[in-house]
Design an enzyme around this catalytic site. Structure first.
Site, short mmCIF file in Angstrom:
data_model
loop_
_atom_site.label_atom_id
_atom_site.label_comp_id
_atom_site.label_asym_id
_atom_site.label_seq_id
_atom_site.Cartn_x
_atom_site.Cartn_y
_atom_site.Cartn_z
CB SER A 1 -0.59 -0.53 1.37
OG SER A 1 -1.59 1.06 0.68
CG ASP B 1 -4.72 -2.03 0.37
OD1 ASP B 1 -3.89 -2.21 0.11
OD2 ASP B 1 -5.80 -2.17 1.61
#
Length: 569
Positions: free
Chosen positions: A76, A305
């Site tokens: 991320s 993600d």
């Protein structure tokens, strides 16, 4: 770069580090807007290395061992900071200090403090074409603009002998398409297989940093070579940045990314299993052959993600240093390879519901999502090693600061202005991100001076540690003399200039100032979502007279409550 003469697979055990050198891997955990804190940590880390190596080049009396940054793994926001590092490290750039009135041209500060802001996510131009499906609740075109600016970053070329060439980057990503596997079982027919699909994925890069000769022994078959110097547009650099954006694409909120890679990359995957004698061995795991035939040379998938599957990619950084079967020495007098994790949110969220009667179906689904996230982070083996004081091959740096009134010490997300709203509050005010960036620098200075140490009898530091002229660099801990892995010299030394504690940014943001932009974004989302409905009159009335008002009221209350709880309101 041609692939000839490259290893056929990942090494089971990598060659030992060069003499008098600590090899270093950075594991950058997912952080949402806490990426500003991690960026501050990296900014100070790179500055400390610059000052130390400059002092060594000028023959000043400083510790004489070496450090080599070999790899950076990221999830991320950690992947974003890894990508910025890859772009910036071949060049000189100024560093941000608490005394600065205006931000210098620092790529980490520029991205995380000056550019990534909620106002950029509330535009509506991405929704103008109602024939295009809604890709995310927020407008992510600003991220594409920021990424393009980062790729254009250049400065005066500089020598950084503490950065490996290549510098290896590994970014976690959730692969929504998945990789198909077929597992045969003993005793069954040739067609008796159990099919499974893997969604936890990662992308690997070997970045030419321009720091001396390119060491081809460290480039593996599933690494994408990223050249130096950049000549944009360049497919490899674009792929690296796209991988970082995919890794940070928070589901629903930020736009997912299409990723294209070589299908042969998946032929390099393997797992470590013990045999009947308890001896570990590497077992290759290849995708289904029919999938190989169908995909040909390239494979595309939708990536989101990376933190959803692996938010703290410690093992990826460790394996890059040691090899698939390798072990980094752990004892203080033997350690020569170290993984440093930077984690802005090391503490768990609040525990979930205790009683069934206390929640409804929506709260149960929310708790399930939180459970999934926390279970992905729970790694018993790594926890056990981290708790062992005798292990010197893994370190953690996380936020810490005195509370606003000085009565207690805040840790983890509580110490960050980005810590409210599950790590999203940093996006709401530049003052929040400025605070967290400077706190990252301050924490890094304290960490390098007081905690990032090895026993002075470690052979890498033993020679200079015995020099009385350098005794000032040693620190006694638990009755044992310790030496710094990265010494603080010059302006980085706390005795010369200590990075001060930034003021807590209470009252820096009024949620009501965002309501007009949020209202406009909600109206645009509603317009696209209902464009093809045959009867829109009733829904239009319901939206404009009730639903929108309820959503805005809920949003403003939620923001105020979260900021008040975090002592920011």
């Amino acid at each position: 770069m041609p692939d000839t003469d490259l290893p056929l697979a990942h090494p089971e055990i990598t060659p030992p580090p060069r003499d008098n050198t600590f090899e270093l891997g950075l594991a950058l955990a997912g952080a949402v807007s806490g990426g500003a804190y991690a960026a501050g940590v990296l900014d100070f880390l790179y500055e400390a290395l610059e000052h130390w190596y400059d002092a060594k080049a000028r023959k000043l009396p400083v510790p004489t061992h070496d450090v080599l940054l070999r790899d950076i793994s990221g999830a991320s926001a950690g992947s974003i900071n890894g990508a910025i590092s890859a772009v910036a490290l071949p060049y000189a750039f100024p560093h941000m200090h608490i005394a600065e009135v205006a931000a210098p041209a620092n790529p980490f500060y520029d991205v995380w403090v000056r550019q990534i802001d909620i106002r950029g996510f509330l535009g509506t131009d991405d929704l103008k074409d109602k024939n295009v499906p809604i890709a995310s609740l927020l407008d992510t075109r600003c991220l594409d603009e920021i990424a393009a600016k980062v790729l254009r970053f250049e400065g005066e070329p500089t020598s950084r002998p503490y950065v490996a060439n290549p510098l290896k980057l590994v970014f976690t990503v959730t692969n929504l398409r998945g990789i198909p596997y077929a597992v045969p079982f003993a005793g069954g027919s040739a067609d008796s297989v159990h099919s499974m699909v893997a969604h936890e994925d990662y992308l690997r890069f070997a970045v030419d940093t321009g720091q001396g000769p390119y060491d081809r022994a460290w480039q593996y078959p599933d690494d994408l070579y990223v050249p130096h110097p950049k000549t944009l547009p360049d497919r490899a650099w674009t792929s690296l940045m796209n991988a970082a954006l995919a890794s940070s694409a928070f589901p629903g909120g930020l736009r997912y990314r299409e990723v294209e890679r070589r299908w042969s990359d998946y032929m390099q995957r393997s797992v470590v299993v013990p045999d009947e004698h308890g001896i570990s061995r590497v077992v290759p795991i290849e995708p289904r052959r029919d999938a190989w035939d169908r995909h040909g040379a390239t494979y595309r998938f939708v990536g989101v993600d990376g933190g959803a599957m692996d938010n703290e990619p410690f093992e990826l950084a460790r394996t890059e240093l040691a090899g698939t079967l390798g072990r980094n020495p752990r004892r203080g007098d033997e350690v020569n390879r170290i993984v440093l994790m930077v984690d802005p949110f090391p503490e768990p969220d609040d525990l979930g519901p205790e009683y069934a009667a206390s929640i409804n179906v929506f709260e149960a689904l929310t708790a399930l999502f939180a459970s999934w996230k926390q279970q992905a982070r729970f790694k018993p083996r790594e926890i056990a090693l981290a708790m062992d004081d005798a292990v010197y091959s893994r370190f953690l740096i996380a936020p810490t600061r005195p509370s606003a009134n000085g009565a207690e010490r805040w840790l983890g997300g509580r110490a960050l202005a980005a810590g409210a709203l599950g790590g999203f509050s940093g996006f709401f005010a530049q003052a929040y991100r400025h605070h967290d960036f400077l706190l990252g620098r301050r924490n890094a200075q304290r960490f390098l001076a007081e905690h990032f140490l090895v026993p002075a009898n470690n052979p890498i530091v033993a020679e200079w540690a015995a020099d009385p002229a350098l005794a000032g660099y040693l620190r006694e801990r638990d009755g044992v003399l310790h030496a710094p892995v990265i010494p603080l010299v010059g302006h980085c030394h706390p005795g010369t200039r200590e990075d001060g504690l930034p003021d807590w940014p209470k009252g820096a943001f009024d949620p009501m100032t965002l309501m007009p932009a949020i209202r406009k974004r909600l109206d645009a989302l509603y317009g696209v979502a209902t464009d093809k409905w045959k009867d829109k009159l009733l829904t239009w009335l319901a939206w404009h007279t009730y639903a929108r008002r309820k959503l805005l009221d809920f949003t403003s209350r939620r923001l105020v409550d979260a900021l008040r709880k975090h002592d920011l309101w």
